[in-house]
Enzyme design. Structure first.
Site, PDB file in Angstrom:
ATOM      1  N   CYS A  88       0.755  -1.223   0.051  1.00  0.00           N
ATOM      2  CA  CYS A  88       0.112  -0.097  -0.024  1.00  0.00           C
ATOM      3  C   CYS A  88       0.837   1.351   0.030  1.00  0.00           C
ATOM      4  O   CYS A  88       1.796   1.154   0.848  1.00  0.00           O
ATOM      5  CB  CYS A  88      -1.009  -0.021   1.171  1.00  0.00           C
ATOM      6  N   GLU A  89       0.555   2.214  -1.030  1.00  0.00           N
ATOM      7  CA  GLU A  89       1.599   3.221  -0.997  1.00  0.00           C
ATOM      8  C   GLU A  89       1.230   4.281   0.122  1.00  0.00           C
ATOM      9  O   GLU A  89       2.048   5.301   0.181  1.00  0.00           O
ATOM     10  CB  GLU A  89       1.431   3.983  -2.401  1.00  0.00           C
ATOM     11  N   HIS A  90       0.091   4.184   0.806  1.00  0.00           N
ATOM     12  CA  HIS A  90       0.007   5.027   1.929  1.00  0.00           C
ATOM     13  C   HIS A  90       0.632   4.848   3.267  1.00  0.00           C
ATOM     14  O   HIS A  90       1.043   5.751   3.794  1.00  0.00           O
ATOM     15  CB  HIS A  90      -1.678   5.076   2.369  1.00  0.00           C
ATOM     16  N   HIS A  91       0.935   3.487   3.714  1.00  0.00           N
ATOM     17  CA  HIS A  91       1.682   3.187   4.850  1.00  0.00           C
ATOM     18  C   HIS A  91       2.745   2.155   4.767  1.00  0.00           C
ATOM     19  O   HIS A  91       3.484   1.929   5.631  1.00  0.00           O
ATOM     20  CB  HIS A  91       0.387   2.253   5.688  1.00  0.00           C
ATOM     21  N   GLN A 129      -5.006  -0.440  -4.433  1.00  0.00           N
ATOM     22  CA  GLN A 129      -5.804  -1.666  -5.406  1.00  0.00           C
ATOM     23  C   GLN A 129      -6.630  -1.013  -6.364  1.00  0.00           C
ATOM     24  O   GLN A 129      -6.371  -1.601  -7.502  1.00  0.00           O
ATOM     25  CB  GLN A 129      -6.555  -2.281  -4.577  1.00  0.00           C
ATOM     26  N   HIS A 157      -5.795  -6.112   3.230  1.00  0.00           N
ATOM     27  CA  HIS A 157      -4.967  -4.808   3.445  1.00  0.00           C
ATOM     28  C   HIS A 157      -4.332  -4.931   4.990  1.00  0.00           C
ATOM     29  O   HIS A 157      -5.197  -4.631   5.845  1.00  0.00           O
ATOM     30  CB  HIS A 157      -5.646  -3.500   2.922  1.00  0.00           C
ATOM     31  N   CYS A 159      -2.772  -2.785   6.238  1.00  0.00           N
ATOM     32  CA  CYS A 159      -3.154  -1.451   6.845  1.00  0.00           C
ATOM     33  C   CYS A 159      -4.291  -1.134   7.422  1.00  0.00           C
ATOM     34  O   CYS A 159      -4.738  -0.311   8.410  1.00  0.00           O
ATOM     35  CB  CYS A 159      -2.787  -0.370   5.733  1.00  0.00           C
TER      36      CYS A 159
END
Length: 199
Positions: A88-91, A129, A157, A159
């Site tokens: 995941c590019e956010h976490h 995703q 996920h 996250c």
């Protein structure tokens, strides 16, 4: 693409990997969070982190091979339950699940293993995703020129399951349909039925 030819697929956006710099950054990251990397069991952890993320972010090259659709096959070709692993590019936490990828052939058919290769190609980078699902479908539509493409990804996920809301067991489902699979209700219904998902 003509018969007997293959397109070599590589990630043109890679600038190279500096493992030594990544290892230094990983050590500083751990120390900033109060995690010492000085014990015998942790001493190599920054290097292992650097190598692990380099592997997760580096797509493997492959040859996209297609063949003439000499029999005029016009029904759905579907590869189900292709393993998906991304970050995941956010976490920068992993998400994993399966992809179902199908297409309605036009003039050419694709080597079946290449459907999994295309999924892996786009999963090997920080992702969301929704984008991953669309990238796989758009890429196949552009290079294969089929009459329709469908992609469904189901993933868990970490996250969401290991932190924050801690929704253990939850999965996220995304889909992209192009061409006939988007426009024709019966084709769309067949695709979702064969993937085991609901429209």
């Amino acid at each position: 693409m003509r018969s007997g030819t293959a397109l070599r697929v590589i990630d043109e956006q890679r600038d190279g990997v500096d493992l030594a710099a990544a290892e230094r950054a990983a050590r500083e990251f751990l120390e900033a969070l109060g995690v010492s990397a000085e014990s015998e069991s942790m001493r190599e952890t920054p290097a292992r982190m650097a190598r692990a993320y380099a592997e997760l972010f580096t797509p493997r090259p492959f040859d996209l091979t297609t063949f003439p659709n000499e029999e005029g096959y016009d029904e759905l070709v579907l590869a189900r339950s292709i393993p998906v692993r991304s970050v995941c590019e956010h976490h920068l936490l992993p998400f994993a699940g399966v992809a179902h990828v199908g297409y309605l052939p036009g003039d050419r058919i694709l080597g079946l293993s290449k459907l999994a290769r295309v999924v892996e190609h786009f999963a090997r980078r920080p992702q969301v995703q929704e984008r991953l699902t669309k990238q796989v479908a758009d890429w196949l539509a552009e290079r294969l020129r089929p009459r329709g493409v469908g992609v469904v990804i189901e993933a868990e996920h970490t996250c969401m399951t290991l932190r924050g809301v801690r929704a253990v067991g939850s999965t996220t489902v995304t889909s992209t349909l192009l061409g006939i699979l988007r426009e024709d209700a019966r084709s769309r219904q067949e695709f979702f039925a064969l993937t085991g998902t609901r429209a």
